[in-house]
Design a protein around this motif. Structure first.
Motif, short mmCIF file in Angstrom:
data_model
loop_
_atom_site.label_atom_id
_atom_site.label_comp_id
_atom_site.label_asym_id
_atom_site.label_seq_id
_atom_site.Cartn_x
_atom_site.Cartn_y
_atom_site.Cartn_z
N ILE A 13 0.58 -1.12 -0.11
CA ILE A 13 0.05 -0.09 0.08
C ILE A 13 0.91 1.21 -0.18
O ILE A 13 1.84 1.37 0.99
N SER A 14 0.81 2.02 -1.08
CA SER A 14 1.53 3.23 -1.21
C SER A 14 0.85 4.37 -0.38
O SER A 14 -0.62 4.36 -0.11
N LEU A 15 1.62 5.37 -0.02
CA LEU A 15 0.80 6.43 0.79
C LEU A 15 0.07 7.30 -0.44
O LEU A 15 -1.04 7.73 -0.13
N ARG A 16 0.44 7.29 -1.39
CA ARG A 16 -0.49 8.00 -2.28
C ARG A 16 -1.64 7.21 -2.79
O ARG A 16 -2.94 7.88 -2.94
N THR A 17 -1.73 5.98 -2.82
CA THR A 17 -3.01 5.14 -2.96
C THR A 17 -3.73 5.28 -1.68
O THR A 17 -5.09 5.52 -2.09
N PHE A 18 -3.05 5.28 -0.57
CA PHE A 18 -4.02 5.68 0.75
C PHE A 18 -4.68 6.72 0.54
O PHE A 18 -5.89 6.83 1.02
N ILE A 19 -4.01 7.80 0.32
CA ILE A 19 -4.44 9.28 0.60
C ILE A 19 -5.49 9.23 -0.64
O ILE A 19 -6.59 10.01 -0.23
N CYS A 50 10.35 16.49 -2.01
CA CYS A 50 10.24 15.45 -1.05
C CYS A 50 9.21 14.44 -1.56
O CYS A 50 8.05 14.84 -1.67
N PRO A 51 9.65 13.28 -1.88
CA PRO A 51 8.57 12.34 -2.43
C PRO A 51 7.29 11.90 -1.65
O PRO A 51 6.17 11.89 -2.22
N GLN A 52 7.45 11.65 -0.34
CA GLN A 52 6.34 11.62 0.47
C GLN A 52 5.32 12.95 0.49
O GLN A 52 3.92 12.63 0.28
N GLU A 54 5.29 14.66 -1.93
CA GLU A 54 4.52 14.71 -3.36
C GLU A 54 3.04 14.14 -3.44
O GLU A 54 2.25 14.31 -4.38
N SER A 55 3.01 13.06 -2.52
CA SER A 55 1.78 12.42 -2.78
C SER A 55 0.64 12.75 -2.05
O SER A 55 -0.57 12.48 -2.38
N LEU A 56 0.75 14.24 -1.49
CA LEU A 56 -0.52 14.66 -0.78
C LEU A 56 -1.08 15.60 -1.73
O LEU A 56 -0.67 15.85 -2.72
N SER A 57 -2.45 15.92 -1.57
CA SER A 57 -3.36 16.84 -2.25
C SER A 57 -2.58 18.20 -1.87
O SER A 57 -1.86 18.67 -1.02
N SER A 58 -3.07 19.12 -2.75
CA SER A 58 -2.46 20.64 -2.62
C SER A 58 -3.04 21.24 -1.68
O SER A 58 -2.25 22.01 -1.03
N ARG A 92 13.93 16.63 7.83
CA ARG A 92 14.23 15.96 9.14
C ARG A 92 13.13 15.66 9.87
O ARG A 92 12.95 14.68 10.51
N HIS A 93 11.92 16.49 9.66
CA HIS A 93 10.79 16.36 10.56
C HIS A 93 9.72 15.95 9.63
O HIS A 93 8.94 14.86 10.08
N ILE A 94 9.35 16.58 8.58
CA ILE A 94 7.99 16.11 7.81
C ILE A 94 8.10 14.86 7.11
O ILE A 94 7.40 14.06 7.10
N GLU A 95 9.23 14.79 6.35
CA GLU A 95 9.56 13.59 5.66
C GLU A 95 9.52 12.23 6.53
O GLU A 95 9.02 11.36 6.20
N ASP A 96 10.36 12.47 7.66
CA ASP A 96 10.04 11.29 8.31
C ASP A 96 9.01 11.02 9.08
O ASP A 96 8.50 9.81 9.46
N SER A 97 8.16 11.99 9.45
CA SER A 97 6.78 11.91 9.96
C SER A 97 5.91 11.08 8.96
O SER A 97 5.11 10.19 9.29
N LEU A 98 6.15 11.38 7.60
CA LEU A 98 5.18 10.77 6.66
C LEU A 98 5.45 9.29 6.29
O LEU A 98 4.85 8.57 6.03
N ALA A 99 6.85 9.19 6.34
CA ALA A 99 7.59 7.93 6.02
C ALA A 99 7.00 6.83 6.84
O ALA A 99 7.23 5.50 6.31
#
Length: 285
Positions: A13-19, A50-52, A54-58, A92-99
């Motif tokens: 399950i990718s983050l993009r698919t989940f969202i 940041c790839p994670q 990029e999966s989010l909506s605007s 350091r913070h946002i990407e690690d949290s999304l990951a």
């Protein structure tokens, strides 16, 4: 403050698919301060590397950018983070949290037998709202509770929730040792998460009493936590859980690979845990 009552599997399950599945709600019309809004737009453009992210909506990207602006503004008057550059906060913070979202989705789907679209999540020792507030943005179907013992940080968290417009996120002021004995919160959550709070055997005593039987405890750790996990296995078992897997998570920051430690709770935590405030840190299990 508002209060309310193994083995490694290939990623499915990718983050993009989940969202795409769970965030079909329309963007809310939020009244943000114009200066913050203009700065947020610039921050969003810079953060697209940041790839994670990029999966989010605007709309979600704007919410995260607003959070970063709020964090930087408040950091000028209180000690919230040593990181003061926007791009570094993203890495350091946002990407690690999304990951940590994909490991939660994979493990919950594989082992907990319930839908992962409407989880009840608690972030223990939330601090600046990491990772809990970011999870609340990325996963709007989740109900997220931020536990924080410092009242000043709770004020910041309440403000950040208001600025970013997150009806699914709330703050509980208190120590995990006390809240873990509360009838309203004990074994009330599907997932407990924690990042940069304490060593794993101490963290387990803070978090596992809050997790329902059949739920997950997720600890965000560094690239090589093998020794820490080994030292914590006895405590985790005593508290009613077992180590499910150590999940390497993608990190594009200069701080190297991160690891999510996932534990499955298969029986109730003995009533005497957590112990009195301060005892878990002074005398780890």
């Amino acid at each position: 403050m508002q209060c309310w009552s193994g083995k490694h599997f290939p990623l499915q399950i990718s983050l993009r698919t989940f969202i795409e599945r769970v965030s079909g709600t329309k963007s809310r019309n939020l009244n943000f301060h114009p200066l913050i809004t203009r700065r947020a737009s610039c921050a969003t453009a810079r953060a697209l590397k940041c790839p994670q992210f990029e999966s989010l909506s605007s709309h979600q990207k704007d919410q995260i950018s607003l959070y970063i602006d709020t964090l930087l503004q408040w950091n000028q008057k209180m000690n919230l983070t040593a990181v003061t550059e926007r791009n570094e906060i993203m890495e350091r913070h946002i990407e690690d949290s999304l990951a940590i979202v994909p490991p939660i989705l994979e493990s919950y789907s594989s082992h907990c037998g319930c839908s992962y679209s409407t989880l009840n999540v608690v972030d223990v020792g939330s601090g600046q709202g990491l990772p809990g507030l970011i999870l609340g943005i990325a996963c709007p179907g989740w109900e997220v509770t931020l536990i924080e013992s410092m009242s000043k940080r709770c004020v910041f968290l309440e403000h950040a929730i208001k600025v970013t417009g997150l009806p699914n996120v709330q703050v509980v002021h208190g120590r995990a040792e006390n809240l873990g004995q509360s009838l309203d919160l004990r074994e009330a959550f599907d997932v407990a998460v924690a990042r940069a709070v304490a060593e794993l055997r101490v963290l387990a005593e803070y978090c596992l009493p809050l997790v329902r039987v059949g739920g997950l405890f997720v600890a965000a750790k560094g690239h090589d936590p093998l020794e820490e996990v080994k030292n914590a296995e006895g405590a985790i078992h005593l508290l009613g859980a077992s180590v499910l897997q150590q999940y390497p998570v993608e990190s594009h920051s200069p701080y190297g690979q991160r690891t999510a430690i996932l534990c499955l709770k298969d029986r109730s935590t003995p009533r005497k845990y957590p112990r009195e405030p301060g005892t878990p840190a002074k005398s780890p299990l």
